[in-house]
Design a protein around this motif. Sequence first.
Motif, PDB file in Angstrom:
ATOM      1  N   VAL A  60       0.865  -1.189   0.000  1.00 51.39           N
ATOM      2  CA  VAL A  60       0.000   0.000   0.000  1.00 51.39           C
ATOM      3  C   VAL A  60       0.900   1.237   0.000  1.00 51.39           C
ATOM      4  O   VAL A  60       2.050   1.184   0.453  1.00 51.39           O
ATOM      5  CB  VAL A  60      -0.971   0.059   1.208  1.00 51.39           C
ATOM      6  CG1 VAL A  60      -1.937  -1.113   1.182  1.00 51.39           C
ATOM      7  CG2 VAL A  60      -0.210   0.109   2.522  1.00 51.39           C
ATOM      8  N   MET A  61       0.348   2.324  -0.510  1.00 52.27           N
ATOM      9  CA  MET A  61       1.158   3.534  -0.657  1.00 52.27           C
ATOM     10  C   MET A  61       0.225   4.750  -0.685  1.00 52.27           C
ATOM     11  O   MET A  61      -0.935   4.628  -1.099  1.00 52.27           O
ATOM     12  CB  MET A  61       1.896   3.431  -2.004  1.00 52.27           C
ATOM     13  CG  MET A  61       3.037   4.388  -2.201  1.00 52.27           C
ATOM     14  SD  MET A  61       3.713   4.217  -3.884  1.00 52.27           S
ATOM     15  CE  MET A  61       4.359   2.568  -3.843  1.00 52.27           C
ATOM     16  N   ASP A  62       0.719   5.883  -0.249  1.00 54.37           N
ATOM     17  CA  ASP A  62      -0.003   7.146  -0.424  1.00 54.37           C
ATOM     18  C   ASP A  62       1.034   8.254  -0.496  1.00 54.37           C
ATOM     19  O   ASP A  62       1.735   8.509   0.482  1.00 54.37           O
ATOM     20  CB  ASP A  62      -0.984   7.397   0.733  1.00 54.37           C
ATOM     21  CG  ASP A  62      -1.914   8.563   0.430  1.00 54.37           C
ATOM     22  OD1 ASP A  62      -1.492   9.499  -0.300  1.00 54.37           O
ATOM     23  OD2 ASP A  62      -3.064   8.556   0.912  1.00 54.37           O
ATOM     24  N   LEU A  63       1.123   8.881  -1.656  1.00 59.75           N
ATOM     25  CA  LEU A  63       2.145   9.909  -1.875  1.00 59.75           C
ATOM     26  C   LEU A  63       1.572  11.318  -1.813  1.00 59.75           C
ATOM     27  O   LEU A  63       2.232  12.283  -2.217  1.00 59.75           O
ATOM     28  CB  LEU A  63       2.836   9.673  -3.232  1.00 59.75           C
ATOM     29  CG  LEU A  63       3.465   8.281  -3.422  1.00 59.75           C
ATOM     30  CD1 LEU A  63       4.048   8.146  -4.815  1.00 59.75           C
ATOM     31  CD2 LEU A  63       4.538   8.023  -2.377  1.00 59.75           C
ATOM     32  N   ALA A  64       0.334  11.458  -1.306  1.00 63.02           N
ATOM     33  CA  ALA A  64      -0.267  12.792  -1.177  1.00 63.02           C
ATOM     34  C   ALA A  64       0.562  13.642  -0.220  1.00 63.02           C
ATOM     35  O   ALA A  64       1.104  13.133   0.765  1.00 63.02           O
ATOM     36  CB  ALA A  64      -1.695  12.676  -0.675  1.00 63.02           C
ATOM     37  N   ARG A  65       0.690  14.920  -0.551  1.00 60.78           N
ATOM     38  CA  ARG A  65       1.437  15.815   0.336  1.00 60.78           C
ATOM     39  C   ARG A  65       0.552  16.277   1.485  1.00 60.78           C
ATOM     40  O   ARG A  65      -0.668  16.138   1.433  1.00 60.78           O
ATOM     41  CB  ARG A  65       1.899  17.056  -0.453  1.00 60.78           C
ATOM     42  CG  ARG A  65       2.939  16.734  -1.485  1.00 60.78           C
ATOM     43  CD  ARG A  65       3.101  17.924  -2.439  1.00 60.78           C
ATOM     44  NE  ARG A  65       3.886  17.549  -3.600  1.00 60.78           N
ATOM     45  CZ  ARG A  65       5.210  17.484  -3.626  1.00 60.78           C
ATOM     46  NH1 ARG A  65       5.913  17.776  -2.559  1.00 60.78           N
ATOM     47  NH2 ARG A  65       5.844  17.119  -4.724  1.00 60.78           N
ATOM     48  N   ASP A  66       1.194  16.851   2.498  1.00 60.03           N
ATOM     49  CA  ASP A  66       0.454  17.418   3.632  1.00 60.03           C
ATOM     50  C   ASP A  66      -0.602  18.379   3.112  1.00 60.03           C
ATOM     51  O   ASP A  66      -0.304  19.226   2.283  1.00 60.03           O
ATOM     52  CB  ASP A  66       1.416  18.192   4.556  1.00 60.03           C
ATOM     53  CG  ASP A  66       2.134  17.246   5.510  1.00 60.03           C
ATOM     54  OD1 ASP A  66       1.720  16.078   5.605  1.00 60.03           O
ATOM     55  OD2 ASP A  66       3.111  17.684   6.146  1.00 60.03           O
ATOM     56  N   GLY A  67      -1.826  18.255   3.606  1.00 62.49           N
ATOM     57  CA  GLY A  67      -2.884  19.170   3.209  1.00 62.49           C
ATOM     58  C   GLY A  67      -3.668  18.690   2.000  1.00 62.49           C
ATOM     59  O   GLY A  67      -4.752  19.194   1.723  1.00 62.49           O
TER      60      GLY A  67
END
Length: 169
Positions: A60-67
């Motif tokens: 699993v992965m999530d590369l979303a930036r803060d905010g």
Amino acid sequence: MAIREILVVPNPVLKQVSEPVAAVTDELRALMDDMLETMYAAPGIGLAAVQVGVPQRVIVMDLARDGEEPQPRYYVNPEILWASEETAPYEEGCLSVPEIYDEVERPSQVKLKYLNYQGEAVVEEAEGLFAVCIQHEMDHLDGVLFIDHLSRLKREQAIRKVKKLVKAA
Ligand code: NI
């Protein structure tokens, strides 16, 4: 969903080669949900199933930036179809090697195929942080940690530091 324990070096399970998944079932989706929750809580941007003690080829992965809105990604039985000759360095870290960061050189672009959360076959190209992260996580599926790409001295130092950290906790 539940937060699972993340294994750290030198736990021998992390050196196991993970098994391919036979089918994307509700049971597997429950595992992926737990992995995502565990990764967010850590916090981290990628997690392989073997890191929570399940040696199956799942990431699993999530590369979303803060905010930014969360962007969960799921990779079942991922395979690299192509990797660029061009490489790029990136300072990597790993939830299984806490508080250690070092530069690893990897192909800067890769093309991969995998099954998604729904069990559909997907072919995708990756570059930048996505390319770094998917290659790092796919290494886990073969029992390889980012510190295995470093010199033996640096690897042994890293493991010693983690042991100390775990003892102090
Ligand atoms: Ni890792």
